[in-house]
Write a protein that holds these residues in place. Structure first.
Motif, PDB file in Angstrom:
ATOM      1  N   ARG A  25       0.836  -1.212   0.000  1.00 38.79           N
ATOM      2  CA  ARG A  25       0.000   0.000   0.000  1.00 38.79           C
ATOM      3  C   ARG A  25       0.858   1.245   0.000  1.00 38.79           C
ATOM      4  O   ARG A  25       0.562   2.219  -0.695  1.00 38.79           O
ATOM      5  CB  ARG A  25      -0.919  -0.031   1.212  1.00 38.79           C
ATOM      6  N   THR A  26       1.902   1.188   0.788  1.00 42.80           N
ATOM      7  CA  THR A  26       2.827   2.320   0.839  1.00 42.80           C
ATOM      8  C   THR A  26       3.384   2.624  -0.540  1.00 42.80           C
ATOM      9  O   THR A  26       3.355   3.767  -1.007  1.00 42.80           O
ATOM     10  CB  THR A  26       3.996   1.995   1.792  1.00 42.80           C
ATOM     11  N   GLN A  27       3.851   1.544  -1.157  1.00 37.91           N
ATOM     12  CA  GLN A  27       4.471   1.721  -2.475  1.00 37.91           C
ATOM     13  C   GLN A  27       3.471   2.296  -3.475  1.00 37.91           C
ATOM     14  O   GLN A  27       3.781   3.214  -4.226  1.00 37.91           O
ATOM     15  CB  GLN A  27       4.969   0.355  -2.973  1.00 37.91           C
ATOM     16  N   ILE A  28       2.257   1.754  -3.443  1.00 37.29           N
ATOM     17  CA  ILE A  28       1.246   2.223  -4.397  1.00 37.29           C
ATOM     18  C   ILE A  28       0.922   3.685  -4.153  1.00 37.29           C
ATOM     19  O   ILE A  28       0.823   4.493  -5.095  1.00 37.29           O
ATOM     20  CB  ILE A  28      -0.027   1.351  -4.308  1.00 37.29           C
ATOM     21  N   ALA A  29       0.792   4.033  -2.870  1.00 38.43           N
ATOM     22  CA  ALA A  29       0.484   5.430  -2.548  1.00 38.43           C
ATOM     23  C   ALA A  29       1.573   6.361  -3.045  1.00 38.43           C
ATOM     24  O   ALA A  29       1.306   7.379  -3.707  1.00 38.43           O
ATOM     25  CB  ALA A  29       0.316   5.572  -1.031  1.00 38.43           C
ATOM     26  N   ILE A  30       2.803   6.001  -2.742  1.00 35.55           N
ATOM     27  CA  ILE A  30       3.921   6.857  -3.173  1.00 35.55           C
ATOM     28  C   ILE A  30       4.003   6.889  -4.694  1.00 35.55           C
ATOM     29  O   ILE A  30       4.259   7.930  -5.298  1.00 35.55           O
ATOM     30  CB  ILE A  30       5.244   6.363  -2.546  1.00 35.55           C
TER      31      ILE A  30
END
Lengths: 112, 234
Positions: B17-22
Motif C-alpha cells: 500500500r505504501t508503495q502504491i500510494a507513493i
C-alpha cells in the motif's frame, strides 16, 4: 521500485496529455510540483521509518498543495512574493526528508 | 530469485500500500513536472534562447517599426487635415459662387427681389416726358446703387429697351403711360440723395412743365422678375 515506475508513467502521461495551462499559472504549477515532491519523499521517509499511513499521506499531499496554492494566490493579491514562503518550507522539508531517507538507507544496508 | 520473492511478499504486505500510494503521488509529480516545464519553456523560450545581439536586433527592429508607424500616423493626420481644409475651401467656393450667381440673377432680372429701396412717382400731365428722360431716371438710380429697378411693373435690366413714338413711351415694346411708378431696390438714402442732388434728375424733371417727382423711402419693396420672353435667350 513502484514509485519510480509511477514517476516514469506520470512523465509519459504528461507528455501524451500535453495539458494546456496559461503561463500566468506557472507559479502555481511550480508550487504544486514542490508539494508533490515533498510528499513523495516524505512518504518514502515514513515508509522507511515503518510509520507510513496512507490516509495521512494523501491528506498531507492535498492539504499541502492547496495551502501552497492559496499562499501563492494571497501573495499575488497582496503584491508580496508570498509563494517564497511555500518554496522555503517545502525546500527545507525536502532536504530534511532526503537526508533522513539517505540515513535510513545506509543504516539498513549497514544492518544487512 | 530471492529478490523477486521478496518483492511479491512486499506487495502483499503493508509495504504494498505504501508503495502504491507513493507511486500515485510520484506519477502526479511526473505529470506536474512535465506540464510545468512545458509551460515555462513556451513562455520563455522565444526570448530566452536569443543571444544579446539577437535581442538588440529585435529591439531595434521594434523601434524601427514604431517609428514607421509614427511617420505613417503623422502622414495620415496631415492628409486628414488637407482633406478637411479642401472641403472647407470647396464649401467656401460654393457659397461664394452661389452668392455671385444670386447677384448675377438679380442683375439679369431673373429673380424676384425684395428689400429696402425707394418708390418714386413721376407725373406727366402734359406728356412732355421723353424716352431719354426715362433713361436718365434709370441712370441716376443705377448711379445711386440700385440693384433692381422697375417702371410700372416692368423690370428694367441691361437688355431692356426704351423707345418712343409721337404719342407714347414704350418699354420693351410695351406702352407705358403716366403716372409712372418707379421702384428701385438699394440703399434708400443713397438712391434718394442721387435723385435729389442739386442740378440732378429731380431739378431737371421739375424744369419740364407738368412733370413732378415724388420720392418715398420704403423698407420693403418687391420687384418681380423680368418677363422670361426677353431674357431667356441663353
Amino acid at each position: 521500485m513502484l514509485p519510480l515506475i509511477g514517476l516514469l508513467a506520470g512523465i509519459a502521461l504528461g507528455l501524451v496529455l500535453n495539458i494546456p495551462i496559461p503561463p500566468v499559472y506557472s507559479k502555481y504549477l511550480g508550487i504544486a510540483v514542490l508539494a508533490a515532491l515533498d510528499s513523495a519523499i516524505g512518504g518514502l521517509r515514513a515508509s522507511l521509518e515503518m510509520k507510513f499511513n496512507d490516509k495521512l499521506f494523501f491528506t498531507g499531499f492535498f492539504s499541502n498543495t492547496l495551502l501552497a496554492a492559496f499562499i501563492v494566490f494571497l501573495g499575488d493579491r497582496l503584491g508580496i512574493d508570498l509563494y517564497l514562503a511555500a518554496v522555503v518550507a517545502f525546500g527545507v522539508r525536502l532536504f530534511q526528508n532526503l537526508a533522513l531517507v539517505r540515513r535510513h538507507y545506509f543504516q539498513k544496508r549497514h544492518w544487512e | 530469485m530471492k529478490y523477486f520473492r521478496s518483492f511479491i511478499t512486499a506487495l502483499n504486505s503493508q509495504a504494498k500500500r505504501t508503495q502504491i500510494a507513493i507511486a500515485a503521488v510520484t506519477m502526479l509529480l511526473g505529470i506536474l513536472i512535465v506540464t510545468q516545464l512545458r509551460v515555462h519553456q513556451s513562455a520563455t523560450q522565444a526570448l530566452q534562447n536569443a543571444t544579446e545581439s539577437d535581442l538588440t536586433q529585435i529591439v531595434s527592429k521594434l523601434d524601427g517599426e514604431i517609428n514607421t508607424l509614427r511617420v505613417e500616423a503623422a502622414d495620415l493626420r496631415l492628409q486628414l487635415f488637407k482633406i478637411e481644409q479642401a472641403s472647407n475651401n470647396s464649401a467656401e467656393v460654393m457659397t461664394e459662387s452661389s452668392k455671385n450667381l444670386n447677384n448675377l440673377k438679380i442683375i439679369a432680372g431673373l429673380t424676384k427681389v425684395y428689400g429696402p429701396g425707394i418708390k418714386a412717382l413721376v407725373t406727366d400731365e402734359d406728356a412732355t416726358l421723353r424716352a431719354y428722360d426715362m433713361v436718365d431716371i434709370i441712370t441716376e438710380l443705377r448711379v445711386g446703387g440700385a440693384e433692381a429697378i422697375s417702371i410700372n411693373g416692368i423690370r428694367i435690366v441691361a437688355a431692356t429697351g426704351i423707345s418712343e413714338t409721337q404719342e407714347a413711351i414704350f418699354i420693351n415694346q410695351k406702352q407705358v403711360a403716366a403716372p409712372y411708378e418707379v421702384l428701385a431696390i438699394g440703399n434708400p438714402e443713397v438712391i434718394h440723395d442721387a435723385l435729389v442732388i442739386p442740378g440732378g434728375i429731380r431739378d431737371k424733371l421739375s424744369s419740364l412743365t407738368g412733370v413732378s417727382l415724388y420720392i418715398t423711402k420704403d423698407a420693403e419693396i418687391k420687384i418681380n422678375a423680368a418677363s422670361s420672353k426677353k431674357v431667356s435667350n441663353k
